[in-house]
Scaffold this active site. Structure first.
Site, mmCIF file in Angstrom:
data_model
loop_
_atom_site.group_PDB
_atom_site.id
_atom_site.type_symbol
_atom_site.label_atom_id
_atom_site.label_comp_id
_atom_site.label_asym_id
_atom_site.label_seq_id
_atom_site.Cartn_x
_atom_site.Cartn_y
_atom_site.Cartn_z
ATOM 1 N N ARG A 105 0.962 -1.225 -0.010
ATOM 2 C CA ARG A 105 -0.023 -0.185 0.020
ATOM 3 C C ARG A 105 1.000 1.320 0.036
ATOM 4 N NH1 ARG A 105 -4.494 0.348 4.517
ATOM 5 N NH2 ARG A 105 -4.978 2.335 3.129
ATOM 6 N N PHE A 154 0.163 4.574 15.390
ATOM 7 C CA PHE A 154 0.916 3.265 15.558
ATOM 8 C C PHE A 154 0.311 2.220 14.494
ATOM 9 C CE2 PHE A 154 -2.531 2.699 18.588
ATOM 10 C CZ PHE A 154 -2.994 1.579 17.986
ATOM 11 N N HIS A 156 -0.715 1.645 11.504
ATOM 12 C CA HIS A 156 -0.040 1.612 10.151
ATOM 13 C C HIS A 156 1.206 2.513 10.054
ATOM 14 C CE1 HIS A 156 -3.447 -0.647 8.232
ATOM 15 N NE2 HIS A 156 -4.180 0.380 8.895
ATOM 16 N N LYS A 178 6.059 13.847 13.248
ATOM 17 C CA LYS A 178 6.148 13.282 14.519
ATOM 18 C C LYS A 178 5.509 11.912 14.509
ATOM 19 C CE LYS A 178 4.430 12.643 18.016
ATOM 20 N NZ LYS A 178 3.987 11.289 18.679
ATOM 21 N N PRO A 179 6.089 10.886 14.562
ATOM 22 C CA PRO A 179 5.600 9.590 14.376
ATOM 23 C C PRO A 179 5.095 8.965 15.970
ATOM 24 C CG PRO A 179 7.881 9.293 14.323
ATOM 25 C CD PRO A 179 7.700 10.717 14.320
ATOM 26 N N SER A 232 -6.335 9.328 17.735
ATOM 27 C CA SER A 232 -7.799 9.279 18.629
ATOM 28 C C SER A 232 -8.485 10.498 18.551
ATOM 29 C CB SER A 232 -7.313 9.040 19.989
ATOM 30 O OG SER A 232 -6.765 9.903 20.627
ATOM 31 N N GLU A 251 -7.973 13.161 11.124
ATOM 32 C CA GLU A 251 -8.544 11.800 10.701
ATOM 33 C C GLU A 251 -8.670 11.062 11.994
ATOM 34 O OE1 GLU A 251 -9.977 10.884 7.876
ATOM 35 O OE2 GLU A 251 -9.471 12.416 6.765
ATOM 36 N N CYS A 285 -9.114 2.261 11.589
ATOM 37 C CA CYS A 285 -10.185 3.130 11.933
ATOM 38 C C CYS A 285 -11.304 2.728 11.197
ATOM 39 C CB CYS A 285 -9.705 4.587 11.667
ATOM 40 S SG CYS A 285 -8.989 4.915 10.089
ATOM 41 N N THR A 286 -11.346 2.027 10.020
ATOM 42 C CA THR A 286 -12.108 1.500 9.154
ATOM 43 C C THR A 286 -12.430 0.060 9.156
ATOM 44 O OG1 THR A 286 -10.460 0.998 7.404
ATOM 45 C CG2 THR A 286 -11.611 3.331 7.229
ATOM 46 N N ARG A 440 -10.415 1.109 -0.395
ATOM 47 C CA ARG A 440 -10.214 2.397 -1.031
ATOM 48 C C ARG A 440 -8.919 1.929 -1.660
ATOM 49 N NH1 ARG A 440 -6.887 5.435 3.853
ATOM 50 N NH2 ARG A 440 -6.535 7.143 2.367
#
Length: 477
Positions: A105, A154, A156, A178-179, A232, A251, A285-286, A440
């Site tokens: 992806r 975290f 993905h 900022k991961p 979140s 998101e 989230c999906t 998607r």
């Protein structure tokens, strides 16, 4: 045993320059607790330096330059796909089936962003179209922002980062990443790969450190023109309050329903419900968070769904037979275990799974779930499959719309009229017919409403619009 046995030692970067610090973040495997890697952490001084470096800028990249960097990064990622898949597995606990899919992806994100970098979406308006018009033409073009900040989650560790960085590069906007502290190793490796692909260093920095010294400084600095956050609801709303006068892309969570009507293809419905509930350990989230089944086919669906669930083996993420790895850490698994227990106390029944060991939680089939149970009112981020009876399509839509979220949804039916009705009446950012809610492609618009986000879409094309502003100019004609 996990494949990677060496500890990966990485650091943040300020415009390509490694951080100098003795303060390290330890990253441990959710599966067996072993030390996977360390990351050098930054502080407020480093954050200020990263902002200054991004604003200082450097040589402007042509469209072809941006294309070339992204396309080279795609090629490098393809060459190292197994290395990245193993790294994601080690720090996230996701099984190899999922991490290899995620690398694919992310490769698509880089590919589509490279293609879009070559396109010009400028417009031309003739001005002599009214009695007050003049012999002029108005032209539009998109220009990059001065500086953007990307904050990623975290679940993905590679693809979510690519979805923010690649569109920024495609537009020429410098970005500070900022991961998540839970999965930072993959993000930093991607940054290094982009440097190797020829990205000018001023275009990208990556930092981790105390929230008050890194994330909050980045969000609040008025010189930052955009903050793009995925995570979140609580943190997203906090960012919205703290960001001030700047663009904000949020998101956030989802509580995504899969509606299965009595005319559905049962084999398809069972497969979609399982894939939607259990892929990525349910941490999407999906992901399917609620399975809404018309009561006339409920019992048959449940019987077949339990048998399908048995195919989703939970175990060592490095084992090729494993289809469900861990969730992100043991506290997350304990929370999921707890919401199942609360639902059972309200009358729900666990038909399969539900056993937890550390951060591993078996795929869990739950029926007779009350409509006010915590696990279906709030987002349950894990391999849970709560099944709820609905009378008809109207009842399903009312139940689907009845939470604070509005991200994605799916409906399984052979009836086109009912499918169209669902598209019109589900208050979600996405409605997929005969497909999982999360379906998607990487350049299609994606985003939600209500507590799932501000309605601003992501996906490569929409994100590129957010990382730019429109300038108009006119000329005599």
């Amino acid at each position: 045993m996990l494949v990677l046995d060496e500890v990966t030692s990485l650091t943040g970067y300020i415009a390509g320059t490694p951080l100098q610090s003795d303060v390290l973040l330890e990253v441990k495997s959710p599966y067996d607790g072993r030390l996977v890697g360390t990351v050098t952490l930054g502080n407020r001084k480093d954050t200020e330096a990263a902002i200054a470096a991004g604003l200082k800028g450097g040589p402007l990249l042509t469209r072809y330059d941006r294309f070339a960097v992204l396309d080279k990064a795609r090629q490098l990622l393809e060459e190292r796909k197994e290395e990245f898949a193993q790294l994601i597995m080690s720090e996230s606990g996701l099984c190899l089936r999922e991490t290899r899919y995620e690398v694919g992806r992310a490769r698509d994100v880089l590919h589509f962003a490279a293609i879009e970098a070559l396109k010009d979406d400028g417009q031309v308006f003739s001005c002599d179209i009214s009695p007050q018009g003049k012999a002029r033409k108005i032209f539009t073009l998109r220009e990059p922002l001065s500086l953007a900040v990307a904050i990623t989650p975290f679940n993905h560790p590679l693809n979510q980062v690519a979805h923010k960085i690649a569109p920024a590069i495609a537009t020429g906007t410098p970005v500070i990443l900022k991961p998540s502290e839970k999965t930072p190793l993959t993000a930093i490796r991607l940054v290094e790969l982009l440097y190797e692909a020829g990205l000018p260093h001023h275009m990208l920095s990556v930092l981790l450190g105390p929230t008050a010294e890194v994330a909050e400084v980045l969000v609040q600095d008025p010189r930052v023109e955009l903050v793009s956050f995925t995570g979140s609801v609580a943190v997203g709303k906090h960012i919205a309050k703290q960001a001030g006068y700047k663009k904000v892309i949020l998101e956030l969570g989802g509580n995504d329903p899969l509606i299965i009507l009595e005319d559905a293809d049962m084999d398809l419905a069972v497969t979609l419900a399982a894939e939607g509930s259990y892929r990525n350990s349910g941490q999407r989230c999906t992901a399917v968070k609620r399975i809404l089944v018309q009561e006339s086919i409920h019992d048959e669906f449940v019987k077949r769904f339990v048998e399908k669930t048995k195919e989703y083996i939970c175990g060592d993420p490095a084992d090729a037979a494993t289809r469900v790895g861990t969730v992100i850490d043991e506290p997350a698994a304990v929370y999921l275990e707890d919401v199942v227990k609360k639902a059972v106390a309200q009358g729900a029944k666990v038909l399969y799974g539900g056993r937890r060991k550390g951060a591993s939680l078996e795929p869990t089939v739950i029926v007779d779930v009350p409509r006010d149970a915590q696990m279906v009112v709030q987002e349950s981020f894990g391999p849970l499959a709560p099944i709820m009876k609905v009378k008809d399509l109207e009842d399903a839509i009312a139940l689907a719309n009845g939470t604070a979220y509005g991200l994605s949804s799916g409906i399984v039916t052979r009836d086109m009229e009912k499918a169209i009705y669902a598209v019109k009446h589900l208050r979600m950012g996405t409605v997929n017919i005969n497909e999982v809610p999360g379906y998607r492609i990487e350049n299609s618009p994606f985003g939600g409403v209500k507590d799932s986000g501000l309605g601003i879409k992501e996906g490569v094309i929409e994100a590129m619009k957010c990382f730019t502003y429109v300038k108009t100019f006119s000329m005599p004609w």
